[in-house]
Design a protein around this motif. Structure first.
Motif, PDB file in Angstrom:
ATOM      1  N   SER A  61      20.123  57.603 104.901  1.00 31.30           N
ATOM      2  CA  SER A  61      21.514  57.144 104.537  1.00 31.30           C
ATOM      3  C   SER A  61      21.743  55.614 105.080  1.00 31.30           C
ATOM      4  O   SER A  61      22.569  54.897 104.198  1.00 31.30           O
ATOM      5  CB  SER A  61      22.375  57.985 105.468  1.00 31.30           C
ATOM      6  N   GLU A  62      21.094  55.218 105.766  1.00 29.15           N
ATOM      7  CA  GLU A  62      21.448  53.783 106.409  1.00 29.15           C
ATOM      8  C   GLU A  62      20.758  52.775 105.511  1.00 29.15           C
ATOM      9  O   GLU A  62      21.220  51.980 104.908  1.00 29.15           O
ATOM     10  CB  GLU A  62      20.825  53.487 107.733  1.00 29.15           C
ATOM     11  N   SER A  65      22.860  53.011 102.282  1.00 32.55           N
ATOM     12  CA  SER A  65      24.120  52.048 102.228  1.00 32.55           C
ATOM     13  C   SER A  65      23.729  50.552 102.143  1.00 32.55           C
ATOM     14  O   SER A  65      24.446  50.056 101.515  1.00 32.55           O
ATOM     15  CB  SER A  65      24.520  52.349 103.665  1.00 32.55           C
ATOM     16  N   GLU A  66      22.516  50.208 103.044  1.00 36.49           N
ATOM     17  CA  GLU A  66      22.373  48.861 102.978  1.00 36.49           C
ATOM     18  C   GLU A  66      22.037  48.505 101.134  1.00 36.49           C
ATOM     19  O   GLU A  66      22.490  47.238 100.935  1.00 36.49           O
ATOM     20  CB  GLU A  66      21.071  48.508 103.533  1.00 36.49           C
ATOM     21  N   VAL A  68      23.306  49.817  98.636  1.00 37.03           N
ATOM     22  CA  VAL A  68      24.619  49.543  97.882  1.00 37.03           C
ATOM     23  C   VAL A  68      25.263  48.131  98.234  1.00 37.03           C
ATOM     24  O   VAL A  68      26.112  47.763  97.523  1.00 37.03           O
ATOM     25  CB  VAL A  68      25.406  50.760  98.184  1.00 37.03           C
ATOM     26  N   ARG A  69      25.303  48.125  99.637  1.00 33.23           N
ATOM     27  CA  ARG A  69      25.989  46.884 100.154  1.00 33.23           C
ATOM     28  C   ARG A  69      25.428  45.510  99.220  1.00 33.23           C
ATOM     29  O   ARG A  69      26.260  44.651  99.189  1.00 33.23           O
ATOM     30  CB  ARG A  69      26.111  46.826 101.441  1.00 33.23           C
TER      31      ARG A  69
END
Length: 76
Positions: A61-62, A65-66, A68-69
């Motif tokens: 998940s991390e 998220s990275e 996507v950011r």
């Protein structure tokens, strides 16, 4: 992204109906987070995420998220 067939969806529905997971709310985890959404990913992506998670000591998940950011920042 690959879609489930009707048979696969029915089998998954039957599995989750018969084997509802017990969630220990005293612990944290992805099933305890508000707004949890299950997604389906292809085997290549899953393998990449697992390898990257093992090397970086981050959760999948991390890592997602990275990524996507980074994509959002690049498009601004």
């Amino acid at each position: 992204m690959a879609r489930m067939t009707d048979e696969e969806a029915d089998a998954l529905d039957e599995l989750w109906t018969r084997t509802t997971p017990e969630i220990d709310m005293s612990k944290s985890g992805f099933l305890t987070r508000k707004g949890f959404t299950m997604i389906s990913i292809d085997p290549v992506t899953a393998t990449y995420l697992q390898a990257k998670a093992a090397v970086s000591h981050h959760t999948p998940s991390e890592i997602i998220s990275e990524l996507v950011r980074e994509k959002i920042a690049a498009s601004v």
